[in-house]
Design a protein around this motif. Structure first.
Motif, PDB file in Angstrom:
ATOM      1  N   LYS A  15      46.473  39.443   2.414  1.00 53.09           N
ATOM      2  CA  LYS A  15      45.794  39.961   3.615  1.00 53.09           C
ATOM      3  C   LYS A  15      46.265  41.369   3.992  1.00 53.09           C
ATOM      4  CE  LYS A  15      44.352  38.498   8.244  1.00 53.09           C
ATOM      5  NZ  LYS A  15      42.896  38.342   8.004  1.00 53.09           N
ATOM      6  N   GLY A  16      45.289  42.229   4.238  1.00 56.95           N
ATOM      7  CA  GLY A  16      45.600  43.565   4.733  1.00 56.95           C
ATOM      8  C   GLY A  16      45.896  44.583   3.654  1.00 56.95           C
ATOM      9  N   VAL A  42      44.917  34.318   0.894  1.00 56.60           N
ATOM     10  CA  VAL A  42      44.794  35.205   2.050  1.00 56.60           C
ATOM     11  C   VAL A  42      46.184  35.534   2.590  1.00 56.60           C
ATOM     12  CG1 VAL A  42      43.972  35.361   4.429  1.00 56.60           C
ATOM     13  CG2 VAL A  42      42.466  34.466   2.631  1.00 56.60           C
ATOM     14  N   GLU A  43      47.025  34.509   2.660  1.00 58.00           N
ATOM     15  CA  GLU A  43      48.396  34.723   3.140  1.00 58.00           C
ATOM     16  C   GLU A  43      49.115  35.777   2.284  1.00 58.00           C
ATOM     17  OE1 GLU A  43      50.467  30.941   3.911  1.00 58.00           O
ATOM     18  OE2 GLU A  43      52.313  32.021   3.368  1.00 58.00           O
ATOM     19  N   LEU A  81      37.739  38.079   4.382  1.00 60.92           N
ATOM     20  CA  LEU A  81      38.893  37.238   4.707  1.00 60.92           C
ATOM     21  C   LEU A  81      40.215  37.994   4.556  1.00 60.92           C
ATOM     22  CD1 LEU A  81      38.061  33.898   2.805  1.00 60.92           C
ATOM     23  CD2 LEU A  81      38.156  34.212   5.297  1.00 60.92           C
ATOM     24  N   PHE A  82      40.225  38.965   3.643  1.00 53.73           N
ATOM     25  CA  PHE A  82      41.469  39.659   3.305  1.00 53.73           C
ATOM     26  C   PHE A  82      41.667  40.942   4.119  1.00 53.73           C
ATOM     27  CE2 PHE A  82      40.206  37.066  -0.255  1.00 53.73           C
ATOM     28  CZ  PHE A  82      41.386  36.528  -0.731  1.00 53.73           C
ATOM     29  N   ARG A 101      53.856  36.316  -0.689  1.00 53.29           N
ATOM     30  CA  ARG A 101      53.602  37.569   0.017  1.00 53.29           C
ATOM     31  C   ARG A 101      54.620  38.667  -0.351  1.00 53.29           C
ATOM     32  NH1 ARG A 101      49.601  40.112   3.086  1.00 53.29           N
ATOM     33  NH2 ARG A 101      50.593  41.919   3.990  1.00 53.29           N
TER      34      ARG A 101
END
Lengths: 393, 393
Positions: free
Chosen positions: B352-353, B348-349, B391-392, B313
């Motif tokens: 995400k976002g 996704v981790e 999912l994202f 991330r």
């Protein structure tokens, strides 16, 4: 106190080559006389190739007297006064290519097969003798770093020289950053050296300079390659010392990595800790950590300091990730890449607006603690020449 | 499209060692038979020492079938489907120590005096032949990377093999990260190799793995040292290529640095550009830049891509400093440090976002562009197995 106590953690001093003769042990003087013109010519060639005579000469014009501070005590103190610097840590190689100790004992300190260990030590000892005298002329201002090519087989001899240096007022040792074909620094053979440095409070230094030049060849871009990786080579011993358990075995050993930027520190510590704490990625590599009682960044915070020469603003901005307690500002006098003679301006540019206690630590406090400068003795000087704290507000 | 097109820029495949026999040129089969048990035993010992049999065996339990995807095309496609991966870039060394090409031609690709260049090439060619067949079984999904130990003297032979690889559907070459005593990559002798790679659109790869193990010795902490610097060794060729003017002479050459983290990129580019643009600090080093028409980061943006295996991330958060157009996510299947079999969760981790178009570029778009995957052909597969964009969000 209205003014900051400033210690430059990175300054350089050395004699004009011929004047080292008096400091070389008599048994090496004959070979010194033979080697001297070769050394001067090699340095000249190097200057022509890498250091570009013209640029250096241009830069030096009108600065001849101040540059003589590389070996002249009074001149040096005047230059430092004007720069606002009360105390300094002194490495070899004063005016880059003109004041190197004999026999390859200076900053680069090669460890390859071309080097005669006995002679390299003789050169180191000559420099250390002179440096001890030089520091004794202003002991409250000067922390001298002895040259110590410790990679050779006679560890006892190294230990003896380190004891001599301490007894003669020097504050630390400079050792080769690159061991080439010699044993790396996690080898237990070096333990007596770490032990004596720990016991005597001698700071062990890696100073940028050495790099595998053979790799670069004669290509135009070779100095681009050099400056892209040279600081990595002086930081590299760190992970050998950490994972090798040297800081585990010698908890009071202190190491400084000098003129190697600080910008790699946050990521390096993050990586090392990640590798220490995260088992998924490294599980397949087995147990390489149970001999360590702390995570790598803990050793770093305890055992490692950074000689932050000409520290740029962007490093000051990430000082907390680097470690406010590890950073020691430096001027690199009398090197042309240093901040002299515009040191005050550069300091202010780097630190302006930051909390006063943090600035104080980075400008001097950390170095005072590491090298044992006497604040009380320096106080009158600081009151006279130190940069005013209000400049940084 | 509701789903992301995902390309893994870092996967591995290889035959069980004995099965390479059929792909080795007949004239090397006798020596292959002699070398095979030695190679297997050496790999076993390496596994015992570094890779820790027990941990690997534990991890592999219940995954035997899926791991056979290292060489079994159908199994592999099922594993990738389950991971949501439509296409992949394939390096050697499938199951770390069990699927290496013969004669030291795999990821580590040593270049030391212990290596017989003719045999190393024979091993590389054997792997490349198999890999070409393997990729041909699912050509729209597979970009194979040919092993190419280009450091030896016969450059014409290297060029020939690169042509063969391209003609047989492979997408790039893997070359040694460390040249040891061989000439570094800014040496003009390599120009015909860069030229053919440029002309044929063959991506040149450095993949982490090789490091100067001799330096680490037998110390407990040696793997700590290894993982502290191994990615530096695969990034290092970059400044030889940049300052050496290789990207200047071959503007369409494309290089990927794989499984070497991305975290060093911002600081490295800043340093290189600083050295290029700032004359004060480096003036004494002379002219090492006038042969370059652009600053180092410009070459990086144009010529260099990053195989971002198991990207964390925190790297995604500094993607703009790294270069959103350079990052290619990777799963490292079937290596145990990879994201398989929890790839979707890890993706996704990491992403995400973040803006959808940027995620799309890093997950697949950049690799599509670099390796020439056919999006239209992959579309039905993506519609079936790709991770849902929602999912994202």
């Amino acid at each position: 106190m209205e003014r900051h106590l400033v210690i430059s953690s990175d300054c350089h001093a050395g004699l004009p080559p011929e004047r080292y003769r008096d400091y070389v042990d008599p048994r090496y003087r004959e070979i010194f006389d033979v080697a001297l013109p070769i050394q001067i010519e090699t340095a000249r060639q190097m200057a022509r190739k890498f250091l570009i005579d013209e640029i250096n000469e241009e830069w030096r014009k009108g600065r001849e007297e101040a540059l003589a501070g590389a070996w002249d005590s009074d001149v040096r103190n005047r230059v430092l006064d004007a720069d606002g610097i009360a105390g300094e840590v002194i490495f070899p190689d004063g005016i880059t290519e003109l004041n190197m100790p004999p026999f390859g004992a200076g900053i680069g300190m090669p460890t390859g097969e071309e080097i005669n260990p006995e002679l390299q030590w003789a050169g180191a000892i000559a420099h250390n003798r002179w440096l001890a005298e030089f520091c004794a002329m202003a002991p409250e201002r000067r922390a001298g770093v002895a040259c110590a090519p410790i990679c050779w087989d006679d560890v006892d001899f190294s230990v003896e020289q380190i004891r001599w240096a301490r007894e003669n007022g020097l504050a630390g040792i400079l050792i080769p950053s690159r061991w080439e074909k010699r044993p790396p620094y996690h080898d237990p053979r070096y333990d007596p050296i770490w032990e004596v440095c720990q016991d005597l409070g001698m700071v062990v230094h890696f100073h940028s300079g050495s790099a595998p030049m053979d790799d670069y060849g004669d290509h135009t871009g070779m100095m681009g390659i050099y400056i892209s990786e040279v600081v990595w080579w002086s930081a590299r011993p760190l992970w050998f010392l950490i994972w090798g358990g040297v800081f585990e075995r010698f908890p009071d050993l202190r190491v400084a990595i000098t003129e190697s930027t600080c910008v790699w520190v946050p990521e390096t510590l993050q990586l090392l800790d990640f590798r220490y704490e995260e088992t998924h990625y490294a599980a397949k590599l087995g147990d390489y950590r149970s001999h360590l009682s702390m995570k790598p960044s803990d050793y770093f915070r305890r055992n490692v300091f950074l000689g932050a020469s000409c520290m740029p603003r962007r490093e000051a901005e990430i000082r907390h990730q680097i470690g406010v307690g590890s950073i020691m500002w430096g001027s690199d006098y009398p090197h042309p890449e240093g901040s002299w003679p515009v040191t005050r301006e550069q300091m202010v540019e780097t630190f302006k607006g930051l909390p006063e206690d943090e600035v104080a630590a980075m400008l001097g406090g950390n170095a005072v603690r590491l090298y044992g400068f006497d604040e009380e003795k320096l106080a009158p000087l600081v009151a006279r020449i130190g940069p005013e704290k209000s400049l940084f507000a």
